[in-house]
Write a protein that holds these residues in place. Sequence first.
Motif, PDB file in Angstrom:
ATOM      1  N   ASP A  40       0.924  -1.122   0.030  1.00 20.86           N
ATOM      2  CA  ASP A  40      -0.066  -0.060  -0.037  1.00 20.86           C
ATOM      3  C   ASP A  40       1.001   1.405   0.002  1.00 20.86           C
ATOM      4  O   ASP A  40       0.708   2.323  -0.667  1.00 20.86           O
ATOM      5  N   ALA A  41       2.102   1.333   0.840  1.00 23.21           N
ATOM      6  CA  ALA A  41       2.614   2.529   0.897  1.00 23.21           C
ATOM      7  C   ALA A  41       3.350   2.544  -0.537  1.00 23.21           C
ATOM      8  O   ALA A  41       3.607   3.942  -0.862  1.00 23.21           O
ATOM      9  N   GLN A  42       3.843   1.454  -0.960  1.00 21.01           N
ATOM     10  CA  GLN A  42       4.581   1.567  -2.344  1.00 21.01           C
ATOM     11  C   GLN A  42       3.402   2.205  -3.539  1.00 21.01           C
ATOM     12  O   GLN A  42       3.917   3.177  -4.332  1.00 21.01           O
ATOM     13  N   GLY A  76      11.667   6.205  -8.428  1.00 25.10           N
ATOM     14  CA  GLY A  76      11.158   4.914  -7.769  1.00 25.10           C
ATOM     15  C   GLY A  76      11.846   4.527  -6.777  1.00 25.10           C
ATOM     16  O   GLY A  76      11.691   3.244  -6.027  1.00 25.10           O
ATOM     17  N   PHE A  77      13.320   5.257  -6.390  1.00 25.53           N
ATOM     18  CA  PHE A  77      14.048   4.772  -5.232  1.00 25.53           C
ATOM     19  C   PHE A  77      13.426   4.787  -3.865  1.00 25.53           C
ATOM     20  O   PHE A  77      13.514   3.903  -3.288  1.00 25.53           O
ATOM     21  N   LEU A  78      12.562   5.847  -3.637  1.00 22.98           N
ATOM     22  CA  LEU A  78      11.634   5.842  -2.572  1.00 22.98           C
ATOM     23  C   LEU A  78      10.926   4.397  -2.350  1.00 22.98           C
ATOM     24  O   LEU A  78      10.869   3.819  -1.203  1.00 22.98           O
ATOM     25  N   ALA A  79       9.999   4.301  -3.365  1.00 23.88           N
ATOM     26  CA  ALA A  79       9.014   3.007  -2.998  1.00 23.88           C
ATOM     27  C   ALA A  79       9.861   1.908  -3.125  1.00 23.88           C
ATOM     28  O   ALA A  79       9.540   0.919  -2.306  1.00 23.88           O
ATOM     29  N   GLY A  80      10.912   1.909  -3.802  1.00 27.21           N
ATOM     30  CA  GLY A  80      11.903   0.608  -3.860  1.00 27.21           C
ATOM     31  C   GLY A  80      12.608   0.252  -2.340  1.00 27.21           C
ATOM     32  O   GLY A  80      13.045  -0.716  -1.983  1.00 27.21           O
ATOM     33  N   SER A  81      12.717   1.418  -1.779  1.00 26.88           N
ATOM     34  CA  SER A  81      13.369   1.478  -0.479  1.00 26.88           C
ATOM     35  C   SER A  81      12.359   1.127   0.736  1.00 26.88           C
ATOM     36  O   SER A  81      12.909   0.772   1.789  1.00 26.88           O
ATOM     37  N   ILE A  82      11.204   0.857   0.476  1.00 28.98           N
ATOM     38  CA  ILE A  82      10.160   0.347   1.742  1.00 28.98           C
ATOM     39  C   ILE A  82      10.241  -1.135   1.891  1.00 28.98           C
ATOM     40  O   ILE A  82       9.939  -1.807   1.005  1.00 28.98           O
ATOM     41  N   LYS A  83      10.678  -1.475   3.012  1.00 31.00           N
ATOM     42  CA  LYS A  83      11.005  -2.726   3.260  1.00 31.00           C
ATOM     43  C   LYS A  83      10.277  -3.083   4.595  1.00 31.00           C
ATOM     44  O   LYS A  83       9.712  -2.244   5.590  1.00 31.00           O
ATOM     45  N   ILE A  84      10.073  -4.463   4.698  1.00 32.04           N
ATOM     46  CA  ILE A  84       9.748  -5.081   6.075  1.00 32.04           C
ATOM     47  C   ILE A  84      10.572  -5.688   6.529  1.00 32.04           C
ATOM     48  O   ILE A  84      11.527  -6.534   6.080  1.00 32.04           O
ATOM     49  N   GLU A  85      10.392  -5.748   8.073  1.00 28.47           N
ATOM     50  CA  GLU A  85      11.663  -6.765   8.541  1.00 28.47           C
ATOM     51  C   GLU A  85      11.326  -7.433   9.990  1.00 28.47           C
ATOM     52  O   GLU A  85      10.416  -6.567  10.871  1.00 28.47           O
ATOM     53  N   VAL A  86      11.518  -8.533  10.644  1.00 27.63           N
ATOM     54  CA  VAL A  86      10.986  -8.895  11.648  1.00 27.63           C
ATOM     55  C   VAL A  86      12.157  -8.626  12.558  1.00 27.63           C
ATOM     56  O   VAL A  86      13.338  -8.972  12.597  1.00 27.63           O
ATOM     57  N   THR A  87      11.761  -8.000  13.632  1.00 24.68           N
ATOM     58  CA  THR A  87      12.858  -7.349  14.590  1.00 24.68           C
ATOM     59  C   THR A  87      12.714  -7.899  15.739  1.00 24.68           C
ATOM     60  O   THR A  87      13.809  -8.063  16.624  1.00 24.68           O
ATOM     61  N   GLN A  88      11.678  -8.557  16.270  1.00 29.41           N
ATOM     62  CA  GLN A  88      11.640  -9.245  17.456  1.00 29.41           C
ATOM     63  C   GLN A  88      10.832 -10.401  17.494  1.00 29.41           C
ATOM     64  O   GLN A  88      10.231 -10.577  16.366  1.00 29.41           O
ATOM     65  N   LYS A  89      10.797 -11.469  18.485  1.00 26.95           N
ATOM     66  CA  LYS A  89       9.952 -12.367  18.440  1.00 26.95           C
ATOM     67  C   LYS A  89       8.520 -11.974  17.715  1.00 26.95           C
ATOM     68  O   LYS A  89       8.320 -12.996  16.814  1.00 26.95           O
ATOM     69  N   LEU A  90       7.791 -11.196  18.032  1.00 28.13           N
ATOM     70  CA  LEU A  90       6.474 -10.992  17.498  1.00 28.13           C
ATOM     71  C   LEU A  90       6.116  -9.577  17.355  1.00 28.13           C
ATOM     72  O   LEU A  90       5.189  -8.816  17.442  1.00 28.13           O
TER      73      LEU A  90
END
Length: 141
Positions: A40-42, A76-90
């Motif tokens: 959605d952000a992209q 397109g750099f901003l949209a391509g830089s949007i990432k998800i990351e598991v940072t803690q257990k949940l």
Amino acid sequence: MIKVEVLEEASRSIESDLVGRIEAGTLNGLRALALMAQTDAQRRVLKGPKTGRIYQRGAGFHQASAPGEAPANDTGFLAGSIKIEVTQKLQVDLHALAPYAIHLEYGTMKMAARPFLRPAAEDAGKKAPEVIDAYVREALR
């Protein structure tokens, strides 16, 4: 006594398995929500309506975003830089790695905010109960 000990040990094993499956389902649900928010952000950056000023850039024209709108796409750099990351257990984080992303998201003294991450995360968050419930139910099957 032996029966009680065996039952207690079996109960702990079942409980441990159940908790592990619930946690796995919850994490999968969080990942799905984060992916929804990322997409959605992209989309907001790449395709969302832009009503800011139009100016000439090189041989073409560019329409900027207005205050409050998601940033207008340029390279397109901003949209391509949007990432998800598991940072803690949940916990799953959504962030943009472009160095200027924070200035667009929150604004500066000279520019109004052009939020794109927070609205996407808020929209995904509204779906959290049903999405996580579905993933936990699947994990318990």
